[in-house]
Enzyme design. Structure first.
Site, PDB file in Angstrom:
ATOM      1  N   GLU A  77     -12.780  -2.226   2.579  1.00 46.87           N
ATOM      2  CA  GLU A  77     -13.351  -1.929   3.898  1.00 46.87           C
ATOM      3  C   GLU A  77     -14.482  -0.900   3.777  1.00 46.87           C
ATOM      4  O   GLU A  77     -14.450   0.187   4.359  1.00 46.87           O
ATOM      5  CB  GLU A  77     -12.264  -1.462   4.886  1.00 46.87           C
ATOM      6  CG  GLU A  77     -11.262  -2.568   5.172  1.00 46.87           C
ATOM      7  CD  GLU A  77     -10.348  -2.322   6.379  1.00 46.87           C
ATOM      8  OE1 GLU A  77     -10.343  -1.221   6.930  1.00 46.87           O
ATOM      9  OE2 GLU A  77      -9.634  -3.280   6.758  1.00 46.87           O
TER      10      GLU A  77
ATOM     11  N   TYR B  75      -6.655  -8.742  11.639  1.00 49.34           N
ATOM     12  CA  TYR B  75      -5.303  -8.506  12.154  1.00 49.34           C
ATOM     13  C   TYR B  75      -5.153  -9.099  13.544  1.00 49.34           C
ATOM     14  O   TYR B  75      -6.102  -9.075  14.347  1.00 49.34           O
ATOM     15  CB  TYR B  75      -5.019  -6.999  12.213  1.00 49.34           C
ATOM     16  CG  TYR B  75      -4.786  -6.400  10.840  1.00 49.34           C
ATOM     17  CD1 TYR B  75      -3.539  -6.487  10.241  1.00 49.34           C
ATOM     18  CD2 TYR B  75      -5.811  -5.772  10.137  1.00 49.34           C
ATOM     19  CE1 TYR B  75      -3.312  -5.952   8.976  1.00 49.34           C
ATOM     20  CE2 TYR B  75      -5.592  -5.230   8.874  1.00 49.34           C
ATOM     21  CZ  TYR B  75      -4.336  -5.327   8.302  1.00 49.34           C
ATOM     22  OH  TYR B  75      -4.108  -4.805   7.051  1.00 49.34           O
TER      23      TYR B  75
ATOM     24  N   GLU C 168      -6.246  -9.101   3.727  1.00 50.81           N
ATOM     25  CA  GLU C 168      -5.378  -8.398   4.694  1.00 50.81           C
ATOM     26  C   GLU C 168      -5.346  -9.219   5.972  1.00 50.81           C
ATOM     27  O   GLU C 168      -6.406  -9.490   6.563  1.00 50.81           O
ATOM     28  CB  GLU C 168      -5.908  -6.998   5.021  1.00 50.81           C
ATOM     29  CG  GLU C 168      -5.696  -5.991   3.916  1.00 50.81           C
ATOM     30  CD  GLU C 168      -6.113  -4.572   4.309  1.00 50.81           C
ATOM     31  OE1 GLU C 168      -6.024  -4.214   5.502  1.00 50.81           O
ATOM     32  OE2 GLU C 168      -6.553  -3.842   3.404  1.00 50.81           O
TER      33      GLU C 168
ATOM     34  N   GLU D  14       0.840  -1.201   0.000  1.00 52.57           N
ATOM     35  CA  GLU D  14       0.000   0.000   0.000  1.00 52.57           C
ATOM     36  C   GLU D  14       0.875   1.253   0.000  1.00 52.57           C
ATOM     37  O   GLU D  14       2.008   1.244   0.501  1.00 52.57           O
ATOM     38  CB  GLU D  14      -0.888  -0.018   1.264  1.00 52.57           C
ATOM     39  CG  GLU D  14      -1.815   1.179   1.371  1.00 52.57           C
ATOM     40  CD  GLU D  14      -2.883   1.025   2.465  1.00 52.57           C
ATOM     41  OE1 GLU D  14      -2.726   0.164   3.353  1.00 52.57           O
ATOM     42  OE2 GLU D  14      -3.871   1.784   2.415  1.00 52.57           O
TER      43      GLU D  14
END
Ligand code: AHR
Length: 512
Positions: free
Chosen positions: A198, A264, A321, A50
């Protein structure tokens, strides 16, 4: 550096010395090596790059005029390291950045490109020196395929359709000719294209029903040349929230190949106090493993919905992710998400990859976040210097699983327990590689207790041809710019039907 070879006698001696022999975990792995399960899509080993901190600028891109040796502006050392682990897929340009990115800012002569503000990540100037052409150069240099994430949050359906035409069209159209005028005659291929990121958060703060309507509108605007299908990705949910998988798989019937998912690992579960990347004890190690292992429940819950809404199995579940996310190191820019990487990260990576292998029938693609200098990175850079992280070495050891065919197995293991919670002490993968060989990965999640492994494969296996192990004495062992080779895989020769898997280790074996 002199290589350390792990043998049974050394391990036995160290076990007696540390007086933990009695506490060894007991593990039996049984399989019929003739059985076959799902193919482990190599795109499970995708990586996320990113426009964030020094992920692109400094970490990958140094520019044509840099003193750091580079090809087409991308640093040779990092590109070579990524080639070596055979990165199959790169996701770009975000993340949250994607929903503020306007592709026209990143084409044409670099000197003429506008400077924009990267408002998600530190409010820094974005030079747009890396744009579409540079991204495809990078993918080409690394030998990877491409996953582009489009802008749904602040873009338009027309802007998205134009970008795809600019990249993929071989017509005589104005957009295709603009690409040619900018130096690229042949169209490129896009493997995956994400419609927003998202959408429940930085991508527009919308609910799933609203997103579905926009998805339909945007996906019907996109045209790709015949025979060059792009896998379209719906922006899905996160952590325990299955609503996005439910609504997307129920209401989008065409033009969607998979639903994304983000999760995450925060050691503390607290976004305001995530925990240190390098300073932690055995309790925090356990919490990190426990939170990592939640991925299994999240995969199962979402896959159950997909199995109901998509019984033919057309939709993939793309964990695009994932990885560890710690507190920013003191003195570093908070918006840059730079963090060190230790043996703990290596174990987290291996556990996740084992889970993705286990659910490979639905999990066709994932991207660790992120490739260089951001979150759970493969590589850290400091000026001209580069360090390969422990996570990098897991990707190196596991690359034999790219496109391998799973072999179903059962794993009986004692538990790794703390504070009333427990986890399987050992995680594993078993598959036949594309070279015909049988590979097994074993991960001991427990930082203290070794595991006695009993392999029960077709009765008995004949030989283990080779083995590699990643482990260290310290739970927070790491590679630094001063000591870049502190933690690297070593030969593992402690093989037989029964052997000891050291505490906090990742092992990959080639079986015969
Ligand atoms: O990887 C960092 C950020 O985490 C991404 O930009 C965003 O999608 C997620 O919240």
């Amino acid at each position: 550096m002199k290589q350390k070879v792990f043998t049974f006698s050394m391990l036995t001696a160290s076990l007696f010395a540390s007086n933990v022999f009695a506490a060894n975990h007991q593990v039996t792995i049984s399989a019929n090596l003739q059985d076959r399960g799902a193919v482990i899509n190599k795109d499970i080993y995708g990586q996320f790059a990113e426009h964030l901190g020094r992920g692109i600028y400094g970490g990958l891109w140094v520019g044509h005029d840099s003193d750091i040796p580079n090809t087409k502006g991308f640093r040779n050392d990092v590109v070579q390291a990524l080639r070596d682990i055979k990165v199959p897929l790169i996701r770009w340009p975000g993340g949250c950045f994607a929903d503020q990115y306007h592709w026209r800012d990143g084409i044409g002569p670099q000197a003429d490109r506008p400077i924009t503000i990267n408002s998600n990540w530190g409010g820094v100037d974005e030079t747009n020196a890396v744009g579409t052409h540079e991204f495809f150069d990078l993918a080409d240099l690394i030998g990877a395929e491409t996953y582009i994430n489009g802008n749904l949050g602040t873009g338009s359906a027309q802007e998205m359709a134009d970008w795809i035409e600019y990249i993929t069209s071989d017509n005589d159209s104005a957009l295709a000719n603009e690409r040619r005028a900018n130096g690229r005659r042949e169209p490129w291929e896009i493997k995956y294209f994400g419609i927003g990121n998202e959408a429940w958060g930085c991508g527009g703060n919308m609910n799933a029903d609203h997103y579905v309507d926009l998805y339909r509108q945007y996906s019907s605007a996109i045209q790709t040349p015949p025979g060059k299908e792009i896998l379209l990705v719906g922006s899905g949910g996160t952590t325990e929230d299955t609503q996005w998988t439910e609504v997307l798989s129920d209401r989008i019937h065409n033009d969607m190949d998979g639903i994304s998912f983000h999760f995450y690992t925060l050691p503390t579960d607290d976004w305001d106090n995530k925990g240190s990347a390098t300073e932690f004890d055995n309790t925090m190690w356990f919490h990190t493993m426990e939170r990592t292992y939640r991925m299994k429940t999240y995969l199962e819950n979402n896959i159950e919905i997909l199995d109901r809404n998509d019984p033919e199995g057309k939709l993939g579940f793309y964990v695009d992710e994932w990885g560890t996310w710690y507190d920013t190191e003191e003195g570093r820019e908070p918006g840059f998400l730079y963090q060190q990487n230790t043996l703990r990260d290596a174990v987290v990576a291996a556990v996740n990859l084992d889970l993705f292998h286990q659910y490979a029938k639905r999990v066709h693609m994932t991207n660790i976040a992120q490739m260089v200098n951001v979150l759970q990175a493969m590589i850290l850079t400091d000026g001209a210097e580069m360090v390969k992280t422990p996570t990098y070495y897991v990707y190196d050891m596991y690359k034999i699983f790219h496109d391998a065919t799973s072999i179903p197995f059962t794993l009986d293991t004692t538990k790794y327990a703390m504070d009333g919670k427990d986890l399987p002490a050992v995680s594993a993968s078993l598959a036949q590689g594309t070279d015909g060989r049988i590979y097994m990965a074993l991960v001991n999640l427990d930082p203290v207790n070794d595991a006695d492994i009993d392999l029960n494969l077709n009765g008995k296996i004949n030989t283990i041809l080779a083995g590699r192990i990643l482990t260290a004495d310290a739970i927070n062992a790491k590679n630094t710019f001063d000591n870049p080779h502190a933690l690297e895989p070593q030969p593992f020769q402690d093989w037989a039907d029964n052997f000891v898997l050291p505490a906090k280790s990742v092992v990959v074996l080639t079986l015969k």
